[in-house]
Design an enzyme around this catalytic site. Structure first.
Site, short mmCIF file in Angstrom:
data_model
loop_
_atom_site.label_atom_id
_atom_site.label_comp_id
_atom_site.label_asym_id
_atom_site.label_seq_id
_atom_site.Cartn_x
_atom_site.Cartn_y
_atom_site.Cartn_z
N ASP A 1 -8.03 -5.34 0.21
CA ASP A 1 -8.51 -6.11 -0.70
C ASP A 1 -8.25 -7.61 -0.74
O ASP A 1 -8.63 -8.70 -1.21
CB ASP A 1 -8.12 -5.56 -2.30
CG ASP A 1 -8.33 -4.47 -2.40
OD1 ASP A 1 -9.74 -4.05 -2.14
OD2 ASP A 1 -7.63 -3.60 -3.05
N HIS B 1 0.86 -1.09 0.01
CA HIS B 1 0.15 -0.08 -0.23
C HIS B 1 0.83 1.14 -0.03
O HIS B 1 1.88 1.07 0.46
CB HIS B 1 -0.76 -0.08 1.20
CG HIS B 1 -1.98 0.78 0.96
ND1 HIS B 1 -1.94 2.38 1.33
CD2 HIS B 1 -3.30 0.99 0.54
CE1 HIS B 1 -3.03 2.85 1.14
NE2 HIS B 1 -3.80 1.85 0.56
N1 ACO Z 1 4.02 -7.77 -4.69
C1 ACO Z 1 5.34 -7.73 -4.94
N2 ACO Z 1 6.17 -6.64 -4.87
C2 ACO Z 1 5.45 -5.47 -4.46
C3 ACO Z 1 4.32 -5.59 -4.30
C4 ACO Z 1 3.59 -6.57 -4.61
N3 ACO Z 1 1.96 -6.58 -4.23
N4 ACO Z 1 3.93 -4.27 -3.97
C5 ACO Z 1 5.06 -3.66 -4.00
N5 ACO Z 1 6.14 -4.21 -4.31
C6 ACO Z 1 7.58 -3.99 -4.35
C7 ACO Z 1 8.01 -3.23 -5.68
O1 ACO Z 1 8.14 -3.98 -6.62
C8 ACO Z 1 8.90 -2.34 -4.94
O2 ACO Z 1 10.11 -2.93 -4.95
P1 ACO Z 1 11.46 -2.07 -5.41
O3 ACO Z 1 11.66 -1.42 -4.34
O4 ACO Z 1 12.63 -3.51 -5.03
O5 ACO Z 1 11.47 -1.86 -6.59
C9 ACO Z 1 8.40 -1.95 -3.71
O6 ACO Z 1 7.72 -2.71 -2.96
C10 ACO Z 1 7.49 -0.59 -3.34
O7 ACO Z 1 6.50 -0.74 -4.32
P2 ACO Z 1 5.92 0.58 -5.37
O8 ACO Z 1 5.13 0.01 -6.39
O9 ACO Z 1 6.96 1.78 -5.51
O10 ACO Z 1 4.85 1.01 -4.25
P3 ACO Z 1 3.74 1.92 -4.46
O11 ACO Z 1 3.45 2.75 -3.03
O12 ACO Z 1 3.93 3.08 -5.44
O13 ACO Z 1 2.46 0.87 -4.56
C11 ACO Z 1 0.52 -0.54 -4.71
C12 ACO Z 1 1.44 0.60 -3.88
C13 ACO Z 1 0.46 0.25 -6.09
C14 ACO Z 1 -0.43 -0.68 -3.81
C15 ACO Z 1 1.67 -1.77 -4.81
O14 ACO Z 1 1.92 -2.21 -3.46
C16 ACO Z 1 0.79 -2.94 -5.56
O15 ACO Z 1 0.63 -2.89 -6.85
N6 ACO Z 1 0.13 -3.76 -4.96
C17 ACO Z 1 -0.54 -4.86 -5.56
C18 ACO Z 1 -2.14 -4.44 -5.92
C19 ACO Z 1 -2.94 -4.03 -4.69
O16 ACO Z 1 -3.19 -4.79 -3.76
N7 ACO Z 1 -3.62 -2.85 -4.70
C20 ACO Z 1 -4.65 -2.49 -3.77
C21 ACO Z 1 -3.89 -1.28 -3.02
S1 ACO Z 1 -5.30 -0.95 -1.57
C22 ACO Z 1 -6.46 -0.16 -2.30
O17 ACO Z 1 -6.23 0.35 -3.21
C23 ACO Z 1 -7.92 -0.14 -1.75
#
Ligand code: ACO
Length: 428
Positions: A374, A317
């Site tokens: 979720d 998140h």
């Molecule tokens: N699985 C694997 N790796 C992940 C995940 C995941 N679900 N989420 C983040 N990471 C990793 C990224 O690859 C990144 O790694 P790095 O630092 O080595 O490059 C690091 O964690 C940070 O991730 P970002 O994408 O930069 O974090 P951001 O805050 O921009 O994104 C997000 C948050 C979009 C929710 C992301 O965690 C994601 O895509 N999660 C999966 C989708 C999801 O569950 N969305 C629902 C969110 S809750 C809502 O909207 C109600």
């Protein structure tokens, strides 16, 4: 202690610029850089707004480090399952919980506003069979603006209030219609004798004219109170979440003076993406894909592999780098309902194994990746016989009150401006 200012120095010419530090009631201080471009001729660079406060707000507070979420100052744990979702709507819109009398009056008003114009129902005829309910729901909410063309002025508080309550009342009706259209069964009108959440389940499940039970797709299933209570808590947990992607979209569209329901339709579009509200649908797809606890290590490895686009849906998140308090509340609800709702245990076992594997893995620990709302909502919604395509529309129903309250706050904010960021041009 020095002044409440922050000095930025341009090391190219030694010029310094001083900016005020703003303090909210809680949360990090904020640097007021509104005059930065005028002062220095430079923009700030912040893709995805990770360090930007786009507005000030009195509605919702999140402390992502300490897993805290409050609506109008009240902890989410004291609201979900303890007050009705409609009381929570009142809290968000008015700023305090209603008295018993106010609660009854609000409930009655929402029931009576739940009907939609016949013309809106006919719009669904134009969509192809099996259209995704998020697409038809968003289109129908956009179309709702054609039925309420009044030009809203802040001075007309009654009209303003009516506009907000109307969308909260009608959204379950439109969402249920979007579902019924997607499976080609007749539309069901709201039943004013039923409370908001029960009414939504009724509009999803009822089958006109027949007494036969359990005819498939969850149709004509009896509605249990435990199901109403669970869905009501789910709506509360989704009701608002400060300046997330869809709310920011609602505010951005609202800032152009667009119609309020057009702004809400834009929020629905933003919510649909799998990085946001669409993740709940993807979580279920992913749990089914994993299929068995023996496959969990393979998928955890895929999620960690930088060359593989696979992400663990329902994990991570932007704000919570610790546990998501909404997910915690849902996990509690899921455990409580496992017996009563006959939850799919195979899916639950896979979900529990994914959670356990991720929470003990350094990749997830180092990045603060925990299950989000979720991750749990899908399993509970499946137990409520809600089909997967309706998971994100359920999120829409819960969140509409947050969107319209944030929209109102924007409209009442004298410092609000059209949302218009700049760029770092790198083209020819
Ligand atoms: N699985 C694997 N790796 C992940 C995940 C995941 N679900 N989420 C983040 N990471 C990793 C990224 O690859 C990144 O790694 P790095 O630092 O080595 O490059 C690091 O964690 C940070 O991730 P970002 O994408 O930069 O974090 P951001 O805050 O921009 O994104 C997000 C948050 C979009 C929710 C992301 O965690 C994601 O895509 N999660 C999966 C989708 C999801 O569950 N969305 C629902 C969110 S809750 C809502 O909207 C109600």
């Amino acid at each position: 202690m020095g002044k409440n200012t922050f000095t930025l120095t341009d090391n190219r010419d030694g010029k310094s610029y001083e900016y005020d530090i703003m303090s909210g009631t809680r949360g990090p201080d904020v640097l007021d850089i509104r005059s930065f471009y005028k002062d220095s001729g430079m923009f700030t660079y912040d893709p995805g707004y990770t360090s930007t406060a786009s507005c000030d707000s009195k509605i919702t507070f999140i402390d992502g480090e300490n897993s805290e979420l409050r609506y109008r100052g009240i902890d989410i744990a004291d609201l979900a399952g303890k007050h009705s979702y409609l009381d929570v709507c009142y809290l968000l819109m008015i700023g305090r919980l209603p008295t018993k009398e106010e609660s009854n009056g609000f409930d009655l008003e929402i029931r009576h506003r739940s009907f939609v114009h016949e013309g809106l129902i006919r719009i669904f005829d134009a969509f192809p069979n099996h259209a995704h309910p998020m697409a038809t729901l968003g289109s129908a909410v956009m179309a709702l603006s054609t039925f309420y063309k009044e030009h809203l002025t802040l001075e007309d508080e009654d009209q303003f209030k009516e506009m907000r309550r109307r969308i909260v009342a009608k959204i379950p009706t439109i969402a249920a219609m979007a579902y019924r259209n997607s499976i080609g069964v007749p539309m069901i009108y709201p039943d004013v004798d039923r409370y908001f959440t029960e009414n939504f389940l009724y509009m999803m499940r009822a089958y006109p004219g027949g007494k036969m039970k359990n005819i498939g797709n969850g149709l004509n299933e009896e509605i249990k109170q435990v199901e109403v209570d669970a869905l009501d808590a789910i709506f509360t947990l989704h009701a608002d979440h400060e300046q997330n992607a869809s709310t920011t979209t609602v505010r951005a569209v609202g800032s152009t003076e667009a119609h309020p329901y057009v702004s809400i339709a834009s929020g629905i579009a933003a919510l649909w993406g799998s990085a946001h509200g669409g993740a709940n649908e993807k979580v279920m797809d992913q749990l089914k894909l994993i299929g068995d606890i023996k496959n969990v290590p393979t998928y955890i490895a895929k999620a960690k592999d930088k060359h593989d686009p696979f992400r663990l849906m329902g994990f991570g998140h932007r704000v919570y780098k610790n546990r998501d308090p909404r997910a915690e509340a849902l996990k509690g609800l899921q455990d409580k309902l496992r017996e009563e709702l006959n939850l799919d245990s195979k899916l639950l076992d896979v979900a529990a194994a994914v959670e356990e594997a991720a929470l003990s893995d350094d990749y997830f620990k180092d990045r603060g990746l925990y299950p989000n709302i979720d991750f749990y909502s899908g399993v509970i919604l499946t137990a409520l016989k809600i089909p997967v395509e309706m998971f994100t529309p359920i999120f829409v129903i819960g969140r509409t009150v947050g969107w319209i309250t944030q929209w109102s706050e924007l409209k009442q904010d004298p410092s609000a401006k059209i949302a218009r960021p700049r760029q770092l041009y790198t083209g020819k």
